[in-house]
Scaffold this active site. Structure first.
Site, PDB file in Angstrom:
ATOM      1  N   ARG A 246      -3.624   3.597   9.606  1.00 32.59           N
ATOM      2  CA  ARG A 246      -3.269   2.590   8.613  1.00 32.59           C
ATOM      3  C   ARG A 246      -3.727   1.227   9.128  1.00 32.59           C
ATOM      4  O   ARG A 246      -3.746   0.981  10.345  1.00 32.59           O
ATOM      5  CB  ARG A 246      -1.750   2.557   8.349  1.00 32.59           C
ATOM      6  CG  ARG A 246      -1.215   3.756   7.569  1.00 32.59           C
ATOM      7  CD  ARG A 246      -1.727   3.752   6.133  1.00 32.59           C
ATOM      8  NE  ARG A 246      -1.113   4.790   5.313  1.00 32.59           N
ATOM      9  CZ  ARG A 246      -1.611   5.999   5.140  1.00 32.59           C
ATOM     10  NH1 ARG A 246      -2.736   6.336   5.764  1.00 32.59           N
ATOM     11  NH2 ARG A 246      -1.004   6.882   4.362  1.00 32.59           N
ATOM     12  N   GLU A 275      -6.697  -3.522   1.458  1.00 36.41           N
ATOM     13  CA  GLU A 275      -7.744  -2.596   1.026  1.00 36.41           C
ATOM     14  C   GLU A 275      -7.995  -2.833  -0.460  1.00 36.41           C
ATOM     15  O   GLU A 275      -7.068  -2.689  -1.255  1.00 36.41           O
ATOM     16  CB  GLU A 275      -7.335  -1.150   1.263  1.00 36.41           C
ATOM     17  CG  GLU A 275      -7.234  -0.782   2.726  1.00 36.41           C
ATOM     18  CD  GLU A 275      -6.766   0.654   2.944  1.00 36.41           C
ATOM     19  OE1 GLU A 275      -6.570   1.396   1.945  1.00 36.41           O
ATOM     20  OE2 GLU A 275      -6.580   1.036   4.103  1.00 36.41           O
ATOM     21  N   HIS A 294     -11.194   3.762   2.920  1.00 39.24           N
ATOM     22  CA  HIS A 294     -10.103   4.744   2.974  1.00 39.24           C
ATOM     23  C   HIS A 294     -10.578   6.047   2.328  1.00 39.24           C
ATOM     24  O   HIS A 294      -9.999   6.548   1.365  1.00 39.24           O
ATOM     25  CB  HIS A 294      -8.854   4.204   2.270  1.00 39.24           C
ATOM     26  CG  HIS A 294      -7.583   4.801   2.806  1.00 39.24           C
ATOM     27  ND1 HIS A 294      -6.415   4.088   2.935  1.00 39.24           N
ATOM     28  CD2 HIS A 294      -7.292   6.055   3.245  1.00 39.24           C
ATOM     29  CE1 HIS A 294      -5.459   4.863   3.421  1.00 39.24           C
ATOM     30  NE2 HIS A 294      -5.969   6.063   3.619  1.00 39.24           N
TER      31      HIS A 294
END
Length: 332
Positions: A246, A275, A294
């Site tokens: 993360r 993000e 991601h």
């Protein structure tokens, strides 16, 4: 609203996917997107469940803020696409009697694959090589000065040897890398021997000895900013950092500074804060940094995740056991 169907709040981008499967006959899907700030009050009281990849502003409000959740008194279940729980206010949801399910660790293998791909890309300076290939001059310069390093005999330090981290270790063992790891709980001797991994009691020891450091930990209060300025200074100047956990596991400002000052050799990040990063963020413009969006999942895994989410949702709405339900933890 159709009173014979369950009313489910769902991310707009997921609407087409889920409207065509088993939910079509049983649920009325209420879409929202990043621009949605509130839900019409006439719908809020009728919502039975929430389905989505948690992180958009509205759904984050729904499952983290009590004042917002109070507007939806009939919510029975929250289904999160993915394995992480750092975005969920578990005590609040459980206090409200709301059941929660994730889609489990189905994506562990492909996330580990992505992590190892990033490691290999850094090792061979892939980003610089792709730029250099654009002209004969830069191509020649690259071949003379920018060759990467081999994996054989180099040392990979894995922080977090859980389901993802262990698969990374298996890949590294196949390349005959030396493997160090730090974990909250030491793995058993059989697991260690299978991948020839050596346990480091402290992160500091692992950082100082590794050529590659890969982060595979969940985000918790303990792991937030686990890697900061102090930790980065312990790494070798040639070492690189790979983060597939993360974004907030790393102090991103400290990482930028370390890269700019040459404290470490490079980084590869599949997760960032936020993000996506703003287009002018320095991490996006450094030659020795790779950023991916991601992207740990694959087409096959996404289909499996969607299927698991549907099964969990329908079971939860009907009051039946959910296969991937998070069990109540009284200490949270």
């Amino acid at each position: 609203m159709d009173s014979t169907k369950y009313n489910v709040l769902i991310e707009k981008r997921l609407l087409t996917t889920f409207a065509q499967n088993a939910l079509k006959e049983t649920c009325k899907l209420i879409p929202f997107d990043d621009n949605t700030q509130e839900i019409d009050h006439q719908y809020a009281e009728k919502i039975d469940g929430i389905l989505g990849v948690i992180g958009l502003p509205l759904v984050t409000k729904c499952i983290r803020e009590e004042s917002f959740l109070n507007k939806m008194p009939n919510v029975k279940v929250v289904i999160s696409l993915g394995a992480g729980t750092d975005h969920l206010n578990l005590p609040l949801l459980w206090k409200k009697g709301i059941r929660i399910a994730t889609t489990g660790k189905i994506n562990s293998g492909v996330t580990a694959e992505l992590g190892f791909m990033l490691l290999m890309a850094l090792a061979r300076n892939l980003k610089q090589a792709m730029v250099a290939a654009a002209s004969p001059e830069t191509c020649l310069t690259f071949r003379q000065h920018s060759f990467g390093v081999r994996l054989l005999g180099s040392t990979l330090g894995i922080i977090g040897l859980g389901s993802i981290g262990y698969i990374v270790a298996e890949r590294a063992a196949a390349f005959k890398m030396n493997i160090l790891y730090h974990n909250r709980t030491r793995r058993n001797e059989e697991d260690e021997n299978k991948v020839q991994a050596k346990y480091c009691e402290t992160i500091e020891k692992l950082l100082s000895q590794s050529d590659f450091v890969m982060l595979c930990v969940p985000l918790t209060d303990h792991t937030k900013y686990l890697i900061g300025a102090k930790e980065l200074k312990l790494m070798k100047p040639s070492a690189v950092l790979i983060n597939i956990s993360r974004g907030d596991v790393v102090d991103q400002d400290a990482l930028v500074k370390a890269l700019q000052e040459g404290t470490i050799g490079g980084a590869a990040l599949d997760v960032t804060t936020p993000e996506p990063l703003p287009a002018d963020h320095p991490l996006l413009h450094m030659p020795n940094v790779i950023v991916t969006p991601h992207a740990g999942a694959t087409k096959e895994v996404v289909q499996e995740i969607n299927s698991i989410a549907v099964n969990n949702l329908l079971a939860g709405l009907k009051g039946k056991p959910m296969p991937q339900e998070l069990k109540y933890l009284s200490h949270l």
